[in-house]
Design a protein around this motif. Sequence first.
Motif, PDB file in Angstrom:
ATOM      1  N   VAL A  79       0.836  -1.195   0.000  1.00  0.00           N
ATOM      2  CA  VAL A  79       0.000   0.000   0.000  1.00  0.00           C
ATOM      3  C   VAL A  79       0.870   1.244   0.000  1.00  0.00           C
ATOM      4  O   VAL A  79       0.565   2.241  -0.665  1.00  0.00           O
ATOM      5  CB  VAL A  79      -0.926   0.009   1.233  1.00  0.00           C
ATOM      6  N   GLN A  86       2.695   8.251  -5.526  1.00  0.00           N
ATOM      7  CA  GLN A  86       1.730   9.218  -6.034  1.00  0.00           C
ATOM      8  C   GLN A  86       1.903  10.567  -5.346  1.00  0.00           C
ATOM      9  O   GLN A  86       1.880  11.620  -6.005  1.00  0.00           O
ATOM     10  CB  GLN A  86       0.304   8.694  -5.814  1.00  0.00           C
ATOM     11  N   ASN A 136      -4.165  17.189  -0.506  1.00  0.00           N
ATOM     12  CA  ASN A 136      -5.231  16.207  -0.703  1.00  0.00           C
ATOM     13  C   ASN A 136      -5.513  15.537   0.641  1.00  0.00           C
ATOM     14  O   ASN A 136      -4.719  14.730   1.128  1.00  0.00           O
ATOM     15  CB  ASN A 136      -4.808  15.170  -1.742  1.00  0.00           C
ATOM     16  N   MET A 142      -4.828   8.770   4.562  1.00  0.00           N
ATOM     17  CA  MET A 142      -4.370   7.393   4.363  1.00  0.00           C
ATOM     18  C   MET A 142      -2.899   7.253   4.710  1.00  0.00           C
ATOM     19  O   MET A 142      -2.487   6.264   5.324  1.00  0.00           O
ATOM     20  CB  MET A 142      -4.608   6.982   2.918  1.00  0.00           C
TER      21      MET A 142
ATOM     22  N   ARG B  75      -9.460  14.791  -6.221  1.00  0.00           N
ATOM     23  CA  ARG B  75      -8.591  14.359  -5.111  1.00  0.00           C
ATOM     24  C   ARG B  75      -8.877  12.920  -4.726  1.00  0.00           C
ATOM     25  O   ARG B  75      -7.972  12.183  -4.347  1.00  0.00           O
ATOM     26  CB  ARG B  75      -8.774  15.289  -3.923  1.00  0.00           C
ATOM     27  N   LEU B  76     -10.139  12.516  -4.791  1.00  0.00           N
ATOM     28  CA  LEU B  76     -10.452  11.121  -4.495  1.00  0.00           C
ATOM     29  C   LEU B  76      -9.759  10.196  -5.499  1.00  0.00           C
ATOM     30  O   LEU B  76      -9.175   9.177  -5.123  1.00  0.00           O
ATOM     31  CB  LEU B  76     -11.965  10.902  -4.534  1.00  0.00           C
ATOM     32  N   PHE B  77      -9.799  10.569  -6.762  1.00  0.00           N
ATOM     33  CA  PHE B  77      -9.203   9.695  -7.779  1.00  0.00           C
ATOM     34  C   PHE B  77      -7.683   9.719  -7.714  1.00  0.00           C
ATOM     35  O   PHE B  77      -7.032   8.769  -8.166  1.00  0.00           O
ATOM     36  CB  PHE B  77      -9.702  10.101  -9.177  1.00  0.00           C
ATOM     37  N   GLU B  78      -7.113  10.780  -7.165  1.00  0.00           N
ATOM     38  CA  GLU B  78      -5.661  10.785  -6.980  1.00  0.00           C
ATOM     39  C   GLU B  78      -5.224   9.689  -6.023  1.00  0.00           C
ATOM     40  O   GLU B  78      -4.071   9.254  -6.042  1.00  0.00           O
ATOM     41  CB  GLU B  78      -5.204  12.154  -6.442  1.00  0.00           C
ATOM     42  N   VAL B  79      -6.124   9.269  -5.161  1.00  0.00           N
ATOM     43  CA  VAL B  79      -5.823   8.154  -4.267  1.00  0.00           C
ATOM     44  C   VAL B  79      -6.342   6.851  -4.849  1.00  0.00           C
ATOM     45  O   VAL B  79      -5.698   5.806  -4.760  1.00  0.00           O
ATOM     46  CB  VAL B  79      -6.453   8.399  -2.876  1.00  0.00           C
ATOM     47  N   LEU B  83      -4.294   3.065  -5.825  1.00  0.00           N
ATOM     48  CA  LEU B  83      -4.661   1.952  -4.954  1.00  0.00           C
ATOM     49  C   LEU B  83      -5.351   0.834  -5.729  1.00  0.00           C
ATOM     50  O   LEU B  83      -5.012  -0.343  -5.586  1.00  0.00           O
ATOM     51  CB  LEU B  83      -5.573   2.451  -3.828  1.00  0.00           C
ATOM     52  N   LEU B 139      -4.664  -2.820   2.563  1.00  0.00           N
ATOM     53  CA  LEU B 139      -5.213  -2.357   1.288  1.00  0.00           C
ATOM     54  C   LEU B 139      -6.747  -2.426   1.297  1.00  0.00           C
ATOM     55  O   LEU B 139      -7.422  -1.495   0.838  1.00  0.00           O
ATOM     56  CB  LEU B 139      -4.637  -3.211   0.147  1.00  0.00           C
ATOM     57  N   MET B 142      -8.230   0.493   3.321  1.00  0.00           N
ATOM     58  CA  MET B 142      -8.157   1.789   2.642  1.00  0.00           C
ATOM     59  C   MET B 142      -9.155   1.862   1.488  1.00  0.00           C
ATOM     60  O   MET B 142      -9.804   2.884   1.279  1.00  0.00           O
ATOM     61  CB  MET B 142      -6.741   1.997   2.119  1.00  0.00           C
ATOM     62  N   ASN B 145     -12.572   2.459   2.901  1.00  0.00           N
ATOM     63  CA  ASN B 145     -12.757   3.855   3.279  1.00  0.00           C
ATOM     64  C   ASN B 145     -13.040   4.713   2.056  1.00  0.00           C
ATOM     65  O   ASN B 145     -13.891   5.609   2.095  1.00  0.00           O
ATOM     66  CB  ASN B 145     -11.503   4.376   3.987  1.00  0.00           C
ATOM     67  N   LEU B 146     -12.327   4.432   0.992  1.00  0.00           N
ATOM     68  CA  LEU B 146     -12.520   5.219  -0.225  1.00  0.00           C
ATOM     69  C   LEU B 146     -13.921   5.024  -0.795  1.00  0.00           C
ATOM     70  O   LEU B 146     -14.564   5.973  -1.229  1.00  0.00           O
ATOM     71  CB  LEU B 146     -11.494   4.792  -1.271  1.00  0.00           C
ATOM     72  N   HIS B 149     -16.805   7.246   0.260  1.00  0.00           N
ATOM     73  CA  HIS B 149     -16.882   8.569  -0.358  1.00  0.00           C
ATOM     74  C   HIS B 149     -17.312   8.480  -1.818  1.00  0.00           C
ATOM     75  O   HIS B 149     -17.986   9.368  -2.334  1.00  0.00           O
ATOM     76  CB  HIS B 149     -15.527   9.260  -0.256  1.00  0.00           C
TER      77      HIS B 149
END
Lengths: 213, 213
Positions: A79, A86, A136, A142, B75-79, B83, B139, B142, B145-146, B149
């Motif tokens: 992870v 990134q 972010n 995370m 910002r969500l997609f940046e994580v 992942l 993993l 996380m 959690n994502l 959202h």
Amino acid sequence: MRASDAAYTALQDEILEGRLAPGTVLGEVGQSERLGVSRTPIREAFSRLVAAGLAIQQPGRGTVVSDISLEDVDRLFEVRIPLETQAAGLAAQRGTPEVFAGLAEEFRHAQEAPEAESHYKLAARMDEAIDTSVGNRYLSTMLANLRVHLIRVRRLAKDQPQRLAESAAEHRDICLGIASGDPQMAEAATSLHLRRSLAYISELRRTEPVPSP
Amino acid sequence: MRASDAAYTALQDEILEGRLAPGTVLGEVGQSERLGVSRTPIREAFSRLVAAGLAIQQPGRGTVVSDISLEDVDRLFEVRIPLETQAAGLAAQRGTPEVFAGLAEEFRHAQEAPEAESHYKLAARMDEAIDTSVGNRYLSTMLANLRVHLIRVRRLAKDQPQRLAESAAEHRDICLGIASGDPQMAEAATSLHLRRSLAYISELRRTEPVPSP
DNA sequence: CTGAGGTTTTCTGTATACACCGTGAAGTGT
DNA sequence: ACACTTCACGGTGTATACAGAAAACCTCAG
């Protein structure tokens, strides 16, 4: 300072420092008496420990300190590597170059006189600089969750001065990559650093499979 | 069922469905009276909401439903992209090919008759299959959690049937990549799918900047 | 009419009391 | 001697009472 915060901080520190060994059963009444607060803040502290992954709630037995071993290192890095890579890439796009140039200079000094305490302090400052540069909150959250577990791993894999110097050099490369504004360079330096760290820990695991009986 | 779990589930559902709009202040006494439980379970539910990022605690004012907007999608997609890409790659190495071959077949059927409800159900099953195949609790946590959202984002970006069909085809590609046991193929398919999803949402944002005044 | 100060109200944070469940041990019956 | 049942104890889950603090509102003075 709220009592629940104090209780959480105390318990987290004791778990991270190993004073509360994995498998220890934490009773609400016992901890409330030991820490001198009521059960209510203790309950909140336990919830936060479970949410952070430092403890798990077993039905009927109570809350027990979660286990951590060198086997978890591989999964943690699965992870950590994509997330930190990134983050470094985004920091290269959005960060202030002067900040990371300054950090690179500090790492150059740290490389000459390896010392664990100051090294981790400096690395934490770099992580913070990357966090603020990226901007972010999801990524920051995370990474913060990950770092808690990495502290426990760090205890298992006690760094040698030689490795600390190498790590400082690799951190410097990351800072230089970010300062140059080149995302791919920052990502490559981060990936290299993390993979070398993982390789170092794996080597330790191969050498001494059981660090503490 | 514990009262605190019931309270958390109820509040989470209402937030995810938009019945509790962002910015709504949640008072402990008010929610305890509304949900018919005491303040103690409500407090625990609030803590979990804050930990999940669905609410934030403002000092003195109370707990307010966190804001979510199409700006957060980037910002969500940046994580999410790194992942999920990592997860797909690991699933290709460790998963059972037959499982994902079967899922690919199901996506092929879904592609012909696009329907939102069943599509998301099927996509959730694929995510679950990837989770179990990877076998990495960090993993999985996380990603879980994502996804909370992402449900909120999905509400903002209502999918058109055409996009659903495309999405099903892209999911099918991911499953085929994993089933083939080729990590890079799985990663590429995942990256492609997520970037196309992001592009679709970004296009929506450009078209109608304010979905709800 | 505006601003400042005080009061009131309502909030959270904490402590404690009570109920229920689960477990473990001890005793009894087979 | 072994197994089953029952009782007791410790545990968590929940409710409620109390204290402290902060914010909003009201009032009074300029």
